[in-house]
Write a protein that holds these residues in place. Structure first.
Motif, PDB file in Angstrom:
ATOM      1  N   GLN A  93       0.830  -1.209   0.000  1.00  0.00           N
ATOM      2  CA  GLN A  93       0.000   0.000   0.000  1.00  0.00           C
ATOM      3  C   GLN A  93       0.866   1.261   0.000  1.00  0.00           C
ATOM      4  O   GLN A  93       0.508   2.279  -0.612  1.00  0.00           O
ATOM      5  N   ARG A  96       1.896   1.749  -3.503  1.00  0.00           N
ATOM      6  CA  ARG A  96       0.787   2.327  -4.268  1.00  0.00           C
ATOM      7  C   ARG A  96       0.726   3.846  -4.060  1.00  0.00           C
ATOM      8  O   ARG A  96       0.641   4.615  -5.022  1.00  0.00           O
ATOM      9  N   ARG A  97       0.768   4.284  -2.804  1.00  0.00           N
ATOM     10  CA  ARG A  97       0.677   5.720  -2.521  1.00  0.00           C
ATOM     11  C   ARG A  97       1.865   6.483  -3.106  1.00  0.00           C
ATOM     12  O   ARG A  97       1.706   7.563  -3.693  1.00  0.00           O
ATOM     13  N   ASN A 126      -4.339   0.757 -10.220  1.00  0.00           N
ATOM     14  CA  ASN A 126      -4.925   0.175  -9.010  1.00  0.00           C
ATOM     15  C   ASN A 126      -5.364  -1.271  -9.219  1.00  0.00           C
ATOM     16  O   ASN A 126      -5.241  -2.100  -8.305  1.00  0.00           O
ATOM     17  N   ASP A 130      -3.937  -4.354  -7.004  1.00  0.00           N
ATOM     18  CA  ASP A 130      -4.888  -5.253  -6.343  1.00  0.00           C
ATOM     19  C   ASP A 130      -4.710  -6.692  -6.818  1.00  0.00           C
ATOM     20  O   ASP A 130      -4.822  -7.640  -6.026  1.00  0.00           O
TER      21      ASP A 130
END
Length: 274
Positions: A93, A96-97, A126, A130
Motif C-alpha cells: 500500500q 501504491r501511494r 490500481n 490489487d
C-alpha cells in the motif's frame, strides 16, 4: 521536494531519475515496515526496496504474467519464513501511494495527460496492484496451509512434507534434525512421490538444517541419485556452511542432474512458471 525532469521522458525514466527520492518517500509511507527491512532481508533473503522497484516497473508496463509470477514467488517465500503478513500489506500500500505521488508530479511536468487519460491510468494501476495483492495472499495462504498440514503429518507420522507447486515442480522443505531413520523415511517418500506424481523437479530446501552427520549426507546423495534415475532433477537450496564443509571433506560431489542454489527464492524464480 524537487524532482529531476527532462522533456519527453517516460514515467519509468522519471522514477529512475528520482530513484533516491522514490525510496525516501516509500520509507516515509511505510512507517512500521522500514525498521524491519534488514530483519526481513536476513530472515528470508527478501530485498523489499529492490522488489518495490521491480513491482513498480511491472505495474506501469502492465506485465500481468510477470506480476502474477512475482506475487506467487513472494507468497511462497513469506509463508516459508513465517514473516508477518501485515508488513507485506503495509509495504504494498505504501508502494501504491508513493507511485501515485510520482505519477502526479510527472503529470504536472509533462502536461500531456488528459482528464480521461488520468481515470484510465487510475483504473489500470490500481487494478494491477490489487491483482498482485490478491495473487500474493492466495499463494501465501495455499502454501502456508500446505506447510501446516505437512508439519502436522511430520509430527504425527515423521512424514516428509513434499508440497506440489505445479504439476512438474514440488518443494521438500526439511526442518530440524535429520538422522538415519528420517532419511530412510525420506527415501521411501521421495521415490514413491516421484513415481506417483511424475514430478520433473524436486526443490529440496535445506535452509532449516543446521548440520548433518556424514552417513546422513551419504544417504541423501543416494536419494538424489535415485531421483535422477526416475527422471526427476533435484535442486538443492539453502545449504548451510557447516553442511557444505562436511560435504567437501567427504569428497562428495553432486551429479550433473543436480543443481544447487543459495535460496529457495532463487529456485522459485528459475523454475516456477505461471
Amino acid at each position: 521536494m524537487e524532482y529531476i525532469y527532462q522533456e519527453n521522458v517516460s514515467l519509468i525514466e522519471f522514477i529512475n531519475a528520482n530513484n533516491q527520492k522514490f525510496e525516501n518517500r516509500l520509507l516515509s509511507e511505510a512507517v512500521n515496515v522500514r525498521d524491519k527491512i534488514d530483519e526481513i532481508l536476513e530472515i528470508g533473503n527478501i530485498d523489499l526496496v529492490n522488489n518495490a522497484h521491480k513491482l513498480v516497473i511491472d505495474i506501469i508496463n502492465g506485465e500481468e504474467q510477470a506480476l502474477k509470477l512475482f506475487a506467487r514467488q513472494e507468497g511462497i517465500a513469506w509463508a516459508t519464513h513465517s514473516i508477518v503478513l501485515t508488513f507485506k500489506l503495509e509495504w504494498v500500500q505504501a508502494i501504491r501511494r508513493t507511485l501515485w505521488i510520482f505519477i502526479e508530479s510527472y503529470s504536472s511536468f509533462s502536461k500531456n495527460q488528459t482528464f480521461k487519460d488520468f481515470f484510465d491510468l487510475e483504473k489500470q494501476i490500481n487494478n494491477r496492484v490489487d491483482q498482485f495483492l490478491n495473487t500474493f495472499f492466495i499463494s501465501y495462504s495455499t502454501y502456508k496451509d500446505s506447510l501446516i498440514k505437512a508439519h502436522r503429518e511430520l509430527v504425527e507420522k515423521l512424514s516428509v512434507p513434499i508440497i506440489p507447486i505445479n504439476p512438474a515442480v514440488c518443494i521438500l522443505p526439511l526442518i530440524g534434525s535429520v538422522d538415519s531413520f528420517r532419511t530412510s523415511v525420506l527415501e521411501e517418500k521421495v521415490l514413491t512421490e516421484i513415481g506417483r506424481t511424475r514430478m520433473q523437479i524436486l526443490i529440496m530446501d535445506l535452509s532449516g538444517i543446521a548440520d548433518m552427520e556424514g552417513d546422513v549426507i551419504d544417504h541423501l546423495m543416494k536419494i538424489i541419485d535415485g531421483s535422477s534415475m526416475m527422471g526427476c532433477k533435484t535442486v538443492i537450496t539453502g545449504l548451510r556452511p557447516e553442511v557444505v564443509r562436511k560435504i567437501i571433506h567427504m569428497g562428495v560431489t553432486f551429479d550433473k542432474n543436480t543443481k544447487t542454489l543459495g535460496t529457495l527464492q532463487q529456485a522459485l524464480k528459475e523454475y516456477l512458471k505461471v
